[in-house]
Write a protein that holds these residues in place. Structure first.
Motif, PDB file in Angstrom:
ATOM      1  N   VAL A  84      48.570  39.907  48.428  1.00  0.00           N
ATOM      2  CA  VAL A  84      46.859  39.741  48.452  1.00  0.00           C
ATOM      3  C   VAL A  84      46.574  40.798  47.702  1.00  0.00           C
ATOM      4  O   VAL A  84      47.086  42.126  48.265  1.00  0.00           O
ATOM      5  N   LEU A  85      45.464  40.779  46.760  1.00  0.00           N
ATOM      6  CA  LEU A  85      44.693  42.048  46.392  1.00  0.00           C
ATOM      7  C   LEU A  85      43.293  41.726  46.781  1.00  0.00           C
ATOM      8  O   LEU A  85      42.750  40.735  46.525  1.00  0.00           O
ATOM      9  N   VAL A  86      42.740  42.667  47.484  1.00  0.00           N
ATOM     10  CA  VAL A  86      41.440  42.676  47.760  1.00  0.00           C
ATOM     11  C   VAL A  86      40.693  44.019  47.521  1.00  0.00           C
ATOM     12  O   VAL A  86      41.260  45.004  47.060  1.00  0.00           O
ATOM     13  N   ASN A  87      39.327  44.163  47.459  1.00  0.00           N
ATOM     14  CA  ASN A  87      38.625  45.624  47.189  1.00  0.00           C
ATOM     15  C   ASN A  87      38.280  46.034  48.559  1.00  0.00           C
ATOM     16  O   ASN A  87      38.644  45.484  49.829  1.00  0.00           O
ATOM     17  N   THR A  88      37.418  47.163  48.645  1.00  0.00           N
ATOM     18  CA  THR A  88      37.029  47.873  49.722  1.00  0.00           C
ATOM     19  C   THR A  88      36.394  46.998  50.573  1.00  0.00           C
ATOM     20  O   THR A  88      36.355  47.149  52.004  1.00  0.00           O
ATOM     21  N   SER A  89      35.359  45.867  50.403  1.00  0.00           N
ATOM     22  CA  SER A  89      34.941  44.985  51.123  1.00  0.00           C
ATOM     23  C   SER A  89      35.744  43.903  51.609  1.00  0.00           C
ATOM     24  O   SER A  89      35.314  42.790  51.909  1.00  0.00           O
TER      25      SER A  89
END
Length: 329
Positions: free
Chosen positions: A154-159
């Protein structure tokens, strides 16, 4: 003060949306040796990543002995993105994010159409695989453990907004391979969905089983055109990196079509069911790796591709195309 960085004062502000090239000339190391290579780099003002701007493009979950697990990411957008805003993590069966790791705490720019490999030790990967892009590796303090049978990437951003997610299975490897240790799963086309099983294929033997930080050995875009197209018409699913996969592209002027895609041998026997009652986009591509529904390699010969699409108003479109499964005699 620590002699590891310099501050540059520019005569005009850096413009957003522009990629700049910086070249250093005349610099020498402490022994007086001048820079002869690696003296040019590019930079820009980073932009936030949206969903599918950066995608998971290759996964090494069953590494060679004394090897290293890793994933490859690709920037398919036209943005310059700072990887300090991206987190590489896993997911439990309840959908909760676990083992969350910031990719580049100190900041690292990924430019459009560029690859990066994320691992704990790039030097190990470079000793086991060739790469023409040796600078595109990031060593992370920790990465999620990748199970051999099945796992989440999984890749997510800071939020914690989802950028891309893959739930892979070892069964996605080419069934004809006697051993998949040290062979990566490659995404056939980064514009197609990550979770489409048919969009993944074992890396070719001709590249020693992986393509870290450069174009996938199994990458294909298919062909643009109206209605139905296939490419190549003759393909050889022997995992040598050349025409291993058949792409079946479609483009319809009617939205909301539902499709069925079956492949028959020259005697009319069903060989492979690729799509069954799937809601289609206006255009897209399906892939066939030459493996039958019985998980066997299709015999050499001519095959019929039967594509049927219909809408809720009863409009039906039917297409027949032929392809040839080739092989070494």
């Amino acid at each position: 003060p620590d002699y590891t960085s310099v501050i540059l004062t520019l005569s005009s502000p850096i413009a957003a949306g522009t990629i700049y090239t910086l070249t250093v000339n005349g610099a020498k190391d402490c022994a007086g040796n001048p820079i002869t290579s690696g003296n040019t780099t590019q930079f820009a003002i980073a932009q936030p990543a949206a969903a599918n701007d950066i995608v998971i493009n290759e996964v090494m979950f069953d590494a060679k002995d004394n090897g290293m697990e890793w994933i490859e990411i690709y920037n398919r957008s036209d943005k310059v993105i700072d990887l300090k805003e991206i987190y590489f993590c896993s997911q439990d069966n309840s959908g909760n994010l676990i083992d969350i790791n910031q990719v580049a705490p100190g900041g690292y720019l990924i430019l459009p159409q560029k690859y990066f490999v994320l691992s704990k030790d790039a030097s190990v990967i470079k000793t086991q695989y060739s790469t023409p892009n040796a600078e595109a590796f990031i060593d992370m303090n920790s990465i999620p453990s990748l199970n051999n049978d099945s796992d989440f990437v999984v890749l997510v951003n800071t939020s914690q907004m989802l950028i891309d997610k893959l739930h892979y299975y070892s069964s996605w490897h080419l069934p004809l391979l006697a051993d998949t240790k040290g062979i990566s799963l490659e995404r056939i086309n980064y514009d197609n969905p990550a979770q489409d099983e048919n969009n993944w294929h074992s890396a070719a033997e001709s590249v020693r089983g992986a393509t870290p930080a450069y174009k996938n050995s199994q990458y294909t875009i298919g062909e643009d055109g109206t209605e139905i197209t296939i490419a190549p018409e003759v393909f050889s699913p022997d995992n040598d990196g050349y025409n291993d996969v058949l792409s079946i592209g479609y483009t319809f002027d009617t939205p909301g079509m539902v499709g069925n895609l079956n492949i028959y041998d020259s005697r009319g026997r069903l060989t492979k069911t690729l799509v069954r009652n799937e809601l289609l986009a206006a255009s897209g591509t399906f892939f066939w790796d030459g493996i039958t529904d019985e998980k066997e390699k299709a015999l050499i010969g001519i095959y019929i591709i039967y594509f049927e699409a219909f809408d809720t108003k009863g409009k039906v479109k039917k297409y027949k195309k032929t392809c040839v499964v080739a092989g070494k005699l």
